[in-house]
Write an enzyme that holds these catalytic residues in place. Structure first.
Site, short mmCIF file in Angstrom:
data_model
loop_
_atom_site.label_atom_id
_atom_site.label_comp_id
_atom_site.label_asym_id
_atom_site.label_seq_id
_atom_site.Cartn_x
_atom_site.Cartn_y
_atom_site.Cartn_z
N HIS A 195 0.82 -1.22 0.00
CA HIS A 195 0.00 0.00 0.00
C HIS A 195 0.85 1.28 0.00
CE1 HIS A 195 -3.41 -2.53 1.97
NE2 HIS A 195 -3.21 -2.83 0.70
N PHE A 252 -0.81 -8.46 4.48
CA PHE A 252 0.50 -7.83 4.38
C PHE A 252 0.49 -6.47 3.68
CE2 PHE A 252 0.53 -12.47 3.92
CZ PHE A 252 0.90 -12.77 5.22
N CYS A 253 -0.56 -5.70 3.90
CA CYS A 253 -0.67 -4.35 3.30
C CYS A 253 -0.48 -4.40 1.78
CB CYS A 253 0.33 -3.38 3.91
SG CYS A 253 -0.01 -3.02 5.63
N ALA A 254 -0.94 -5.49 1.19
CA ALA A 254 -0.88 -5.61 -0.28
C ALA A 254 -2.21 -6.24 -0.71
CB ALA A 254 0.32 -6.45 -0.70
#
Ligand code: PLP
Length: 448
Positions: A144, A380-382
């Site tokens: 992100h 995982f912020c993806a």
């Protein structure tokens, strides 16, 4: 919770003596560097302690011992930078100047590139985003931090292979020019490494600049701006064994000199009148306020230490352990390793798995509480990438670093196999903060 250095020595000897499997030289499967968490013991449910296994290095890495020692040596001199006439202030000012030069040298910055110290990669990419004079193209595989800051953003969906993904990027930039192409050097979900040299050529062929999010890549590989013809590089100290709160943006000066100051305040200005401000150019423009001297010095020392360890040695260490990890995971039933690209032949020591059945959050909690093993569960912020390539809603990620050993990998594989087959030995409940033991009898650490 105790830090037992003698135990660390014994564990390292164990790790070195462990069978490393075909093609993995024994010595390379021991920790490569001394880290602040070596030999850390953590309590487990039901009593007792075990040596902590840190497989969450991709999130934040422990400090190198040499970084801790450097910080301890500088602290007596801690004083204001650039403004003080005293001896400590001048010593610290010189240290920050040297740190900037060390960071520039480590990443192969050109003479006229800027090194702007930031808080972390997110901060560095947000700074760059405020400077881009036009549209930015990104892939959907990004963290992100490299997806959200861009004001005028075009997202290209990754394809099944890296080759096809580069063709899609090529087509996108050919169809409509962009000012910048910003890509990750390596996925924080799969560890797959992208061919940044080729992507740089592709961007430049279409008149775009290239920025590389090196948050994951830089702690594992030598990255060279000039040699790879990259325009910008962003990275974080806390992922590179310097967890003292500094990161950096390195790259071309012109856009950054034209951008609004990242922070408005002292140090970023030449002269201030009631009616107007003369903003500086260069790194100062974006570094208003008192800098994080400790973080900056730590970051530079960590990069110097990584350089001393050597790129080839780091690669070999990681290759041996990563192969061992993936070989072990491939042999586990009920577990699927997530991949972004069918043709990715280079990856960092990161593996994310999803389960055929059950909750990865529960497994991560049990790995920690029953086995003393730290991993990470989630997306995982993806999120866009994870949602495209995964079958389940969350994954469990194990990530390796310079302090990892073959014994760490084996303990993880063994514990994971047992948890997948038999489930946790204790009861857990789901709380707003995630899965927790129903009865947690582990003492809190004595940190004072
Ligand atoms: N980019 C990647 C690939 C990452 O893995 C991360 C963090 O995990 C970031 C950016 C953000 O880094 P930071 O939290 O240090 O800003």
């Amino acid at each position: 919770m105790t830090r037992v250095l003698a135990a660390a020595g014994a564990q390292q000897a164990d790790a070195a003596a462990a069978p490393a499997g075909p093609g993995a030289p024994l010595a390379l499967c021991a920790p490569l560097a001394a880290l602040a968490d070596a030999g850390l013991e953590v309590p487990v449910l039901g009593g007792g302690v075990v040596r902590h296994v840190n497989l969450d290095v991709a999130a934040s890495a422990p400090a190198l011992d040499s970084v801790v020692a450097h910080v301890a040596r500088l602290l007596p001199y801690y004083a204001s930078v650039h403004r003080g006439s005293g001896y400590p202030s001048q010593a610290i000012t010189a240290l920050v100047d040297e740190a900037r030069a060390t960071v520039a040298g480590h990443v192969g910055a050109r003479d006229d590139d800027l090194v702007v110290f930031t808080r972390n990669t997110t901060d560095a990419l947000n700074l760059l985003a405020s400077a881009v004079p036009g549209e930015t193209v990104v892939l959907d595989i990004e963290h992100h931090a490299n997806l959200l800051p861009w004001r005028e953003r075009r997202v290209v969906a990754g394809r099944a292979t890296i080759a096809a993904t580069l063709e899609a990027l090529d087509a996108e930039l050919a169809a409509r020019p962009a000012a910048l192409l910003s890509v990750t050097g390596a996925s924080n979900v799969t560890g797959e490494v992208l061919p940044i040299d080729r992507i740089a050529r592709l961007a430049h062929a279409h008149g775009a600049r290239i920025a590389v999010d090196a948050a994951q890549l830089l702690p594992h590989r030598r990255v060279d701006l000039a040699a790879s013809d990259l325009d910008y590089l962003a990275f974080s100290g806390h992922k590179a064994y310097a967890p003292f709160g500094a990161g950096a943006l390195v790259g071309r000066a012109d856009w950054l000199d034209e951008a609004p100051p990242h922070l408005a305040g002292g140090g970023a200005v030449g002269a201030v009148g009631i009616g107007g401000v003369d903003w500086k150019r260069g790194a100062d423009r974006h570094e208003a306020g008192t800098p994080n001297v400790v973080g900056i010095a730590a970051l530079a020392r960590a990069l110097a230490e990584l350089e001393r360890l050597g790129d080839e040695c780091r690669r070999e260490h990681e290759r041996a352990l990563t192969e061992r990890l993936h070989r072990g995971l491939a042999a586990l039933r009920g577990v699927r390793v997530i991949r972004g690209f069918d043709d990715a032949d280079d990856r960092l020591g990161i593996a994310t798995v999803e389960l055929e059945r059950g909750s990865v959050g529960l497994l991560a909690a049990a790995l920690a509480a029953e086995h003393g093993i730290s991993v990470r569960a989630g997306r995982f912020c993806a999120h866009p990438f994870f949602d495209r390539v995964a079958r389940r809603s969350n994954g469990l990620r194990a990530s390796l670093g310079a302090g990892s050993s073959a014994d760490d990998v084996d303990r993880f594989l063994d514990a994971l196999a047992r948890l997948v087959a038999d489930g946790p030995a204790h009861a857990y409940e789901r709380t707003p903060g995630g899965w927790c033991p129903r009865v947690d009898d582990r003492p809190r650490p004595e940190i004072d």
